[in-house]
Design a protein around this motif. Structure first.
Motif, mmCIF file in Angstrom:
data_model
loop_
_atom_site.group_PDB
_atom_site.id
_atom_site.type_symbol
_atom_site.label_atom_id
_atom_site.label_comp_id
_atom_site.label_asym_id
_atom_site.label_seq_id
_atom_site.Cartn_x
_atom_site.Cartn_y
_atom_site.Cartn_z
ATOM 1 N N GLU A 181 0.816 -1.208 0.000
ATOM 2 C CA GLU A 181 0.000 0.000 0.000
ATOM 3 C C GLU A 181 0.852 1.261 0.000
ATOM 4 O OE1 GLU A 181 -2.690 -0.210 3.243
ATOM 5 O OE2 GLU A 181 -3.703 -2.010 2.539
ATOM 6 N N ASP A 182 2.137 1.107 0.360
ATOM 7 C CA ASP A 182 3.018 2.271 0.477
ATOM 8 C C ASP A 182 3.617 2.686 -0.856
ATOM 9 O OD1 ASP A 182 4.290 1.027 3.626
ATOM 10 O OD2 ASP A 182 2.560 2.293 3.213
ATOM 11 N N PHE A 183 3.981 1.716 -1.673
ATOM 12 C CA PHE A 183 4.687 1.996 -2.915
ATOM 13 C C PHE A 183 3.875 1.523 -4.116
ATOM 14 C CE2 PHE A 183 8.260 1.114 0.171
ATOM 15 C CZ PHE A 183 8.481 2.448 0.450
ATOM 16 N N GLU A 184 3.728 2.412 -5.092
ATOM 17 C CA GLU A 184 2.930 2.092 -6.270
ATOM 18 C C GLU A 184 3.653 2.526 -7.538
ATOM 19 O OE1 GLU A 184 -1.087 3.537 -6.190
ATOM 20 O OE2 GLU A 184 -1.163 3.465 -3.996
ATOM 21 N N ILE A 229 15.603 9.660 -5.884
ATOM 22 C CA ILE A 229 15.395 10.174 -4.532
ATOM 23 C C ILE A 229 14.134 11.023 -4.462
ATOM 24 C CG2 ILE A 229 16.333 11.731 -2.771
ATOM 25 C CD1 ILE A 229 19.127 10.790 -3.603
ATOM 26 N N GLY A 230 13.908 11.826 -5.497
ATOM 27 C CA GLY A 230 12.732 12.693 -5.508
ATOM 28 C C GLY A 230 11.431 11.921 -5.560
ATOM 29 N N SER A 231 11.340 10.968 -6.488
ATOM 30 C CA SER A 231 10.096 10.208 -6.635
ATOM 31 C C SER A 231 9.831 9.323 -5.418
ATOM 32 C CB SER A 231 10.146 9.339 -7.898
ATOM 33 O OG SER A 231 11.135 8.326 -7.792
ATOM 34 N N ALA A 232 10.902 8.842 -4.784
ATOM 35 C CA ALA A 232 10.755 7.944 -3.638
ATOM 36 C C ALA A 232 10.383 8.693 -2.367
ATOM 37 C CB ALA A 232 12.042 7.163 -3.418
ATOM 38 N N GLY A 233 10.811 9.972 -2.274
ATOM 39 C CA GLY A 233 10.504 10.750 -1.085
ATOM 40 C C GLY A 233 11.694 10.981 -0.173
ATOM 41 N N GLY A 234 12.911 10.823 -0.710
ATOM 42 C CA GLY A 234 14.116 11.052 0.082
ATOM 43 C C GLY A 234 15.081 9.888 -0.018
ATOM 44 N N VAL A 274 15.910 -1.490 -10.621
ATOM 45 C CA VAL A 274 15.856 -2.822 -10.017
ATOM 46 C C VAL A 274 15.469 -3.855 -11.059
ATOM 47 C CG1 VAL A 274 14.697 -4.309 -8.321
ATOM 48 C CG2 VAL A 274 15.362 -1.989 -7.688
ATOM 49 N N ASN A 275 16.375 -4.801 -11.254
ATOM 50 C CA ASN A 275 16.178 -5.953 -12.136
ATOM 51 C C ASN A 275 15.808 -5.577 -13.568
ATOM 52 O OD1 ASN A 275 16.897 -8.562 -11.463
ATOM 53 N ND2 ASN A 275 14.798 -9.316 -11.478
ATOM 54 N N GLY A 276 16.264 -4.422 -14.006
ATOM 55 C CA GLY A 276 16.004 -3.997 -15.372
ATOM 56 C C GLY A 276 14.560 -3.654 -15.652
ATOM 57 N N LYS A 277 13.738 -3.573 -14.581
ATOM 58 C CA LYS A 277 12.292 -3.384 -14.764
ATOM 59 C C LYS A 277 11.752 -2.095 -14.148
ATOM 60 C CE LYS A 277 11.327 -8.372 -14.600
ATOM 61 N NZ LYS A 277 10.554 -9.418 -13.875
ATOM 62 N N TYR A 278 12.352 -1.649 -13.067
ATOM 63 C CA TYR A 278 11.782 -0.552 -12.300
ATOM 64 C C TYR A 278 12.808 0.568 -12.119
ATOM 65 C CZ TYR A 278 8.949 -4.618 -11.074
ATOM 66 O OH TYR A 278 8.204 -5.756 -11.126
ATOM 67 N N ARG A 279 12.364 1.805 -12.319
ATOM 68 C CA ARG A 279 13.241 2.973 -12.189
ATOM 69 C C ARG A 279 12.667 3.940 -11.156
ATOM 70 N NH1 ARG A 279 12.453 5.491 -16.966
ATOM 71 N NH2 ARG A 279 11.086 7.026 -15.990
ATOM 72 N N PHE A 280 13.529 4.499 -10.319
ATOM 73 C CA PHE A 280 13.090 5.502 -9.345
ATOM 74 C C PHE A 280 14.292 6.329 -8.920
ATOM 75 C CE2 PHE A 280 14.234 1.624 -7.239
ATOM 76 C CZ PHE A 280 14.975 2.002 -6.129
ATOM 77 N N LYS A 338 3.971 6.203 -9.015
ATOM 78 C CA LYS A 338 4.132 7.163 -7.912
ATOM 79 C C LYS A 338 5.585 7.156 -7.438
ATOM 80 C CE LYS A 338 -0.654 7.181 -6.273
ATOM 81 N NZ LYS A 338 -1.559 6.989 -5.095
ATOM 82 N N GLN A 339 5.936 6.185 -6.607
ATOM 83 C CA GLN A 339 7.310 6.140 -6.098
ATOM 84 C C GLN A 339 8.296 5.572 -7.108
ATOM 85 O OE1 GLN A 339 4.688 4.938 -4.298
ATOM 86 N NE2 GLN A 339 4.584 6.576 -2.757
ATOM 87 N N TYR A 340 7.814 4.785 -8.056
ATOM 88 C CA TYR A 340 8.690 4.189 -9.065
ATOM 89 C C TYR A 340 7.950 4.042 -10.383
ATOM 90 C CZ TYR A 340 6.251 -0.253 -8.141
ATOM 91 O OH TYR A 340 5.297 -1.227 -8.008
#
Length: 209
Positions: free
Chosen positions: A23-26, A185-190, A177-183, A29-31
């Motif tokens: 529920e925290d990461f979507e 510091i800004g998008s993650a929240g710090g 992460v694993n060639g699939k997900y990009r994020f 949004k974060q990635y």
């Protein structure tokens, strides 16, 4: 037997981790989930990539947060640093990093290079300036200059450019992460949140295996 027990433990933690943080990461949004996954360098391991630039103050500040995290990563995670090559000083410093990797001294002097630029005000803009600085850090000057201009280093630079394009990055520091997900510091929240996102995505990939 110990490795089997640890693997089972990691798998169990992963499943709970994905549920706890769902529920925290979507995505979006974060990635961001890449439309076209990029092949990893070591199939069978979960790959985490940090793209950075030695001249980037945010990358320098992130070092104190990410380095302890890297040291405690489990054996099934392969962490890589890749220099972002956007031209000019980015390419020069990227060539420096790849040269140090090729010489297998990157871990020994990585922090010193960052400090030289951000604490000591050194530009490290030419191979000669780099060689002089690194010689004081115990790196063979002649070997550095030879490696810096080698075909192997230039080939790795081309590979780094292609990976950055495939990851669709526009700034640093950014993690994949694993060639699939990009994020980032800004998008993650710090900085700390960025590593929580990384942990979540690592667990997600482990649970899917």
């Amino acid at each position: 037997m110990r490795n089997l027990i640890l693997s089972a433990l990691f798998a169990t933690v992963s499943l709970f981790g994905v549920t706890a943080h769902a529920e925290d990461f979507e995505a979006g949004k974060q990635y961001v989930e890449l439309k076209s996954p990029v092949p990893v360098s070591k199939p069978g391991q979960i790959e985490v990539v940090e793209l950075f630039w030695y001249g980037c103050p945010h990358c320098y500040q992130f070092e104190s947060t990410i380095n302890p995290w890297i040291k405690q990563l489990p054996e099934d995670v392969n962490f890589l640093r890749i220099p972002a090559l956007f031209g000019g000083a980015w390419n020069v410093h990227g060539q420096l990093f790849i040269t140090l990797q090729s010489m297998q001294v990157e871990q020994k002097v990585h922090e010193a290079v960052f400090d030289a630029i951000h604490k000591q005000g050194k530009k490290l803009a030419t191979a000669e300036e780099m060689a002089d600085f690194l010689a004081a850090e115990g790196v063979d000057r002649g070997e550095f200059l030879k490696t810096f201009n080698s075909f192997g280093v230039k080939s790795q630079m081309e590979k780094a450019k292609k990976l950055a394009m495939a990851y669709q990055i526009s700034g640093v520091p950014v993690m994949i992460v694993n060639g699939k997900y990009r994020f980032d510091i800004g998008s993650a929240g710090g900085p700390e949140k960025a590593l929580q996102v990384a942990d979540y995505l690592i667990a997600k990939e482990r649970a899917a295996q």
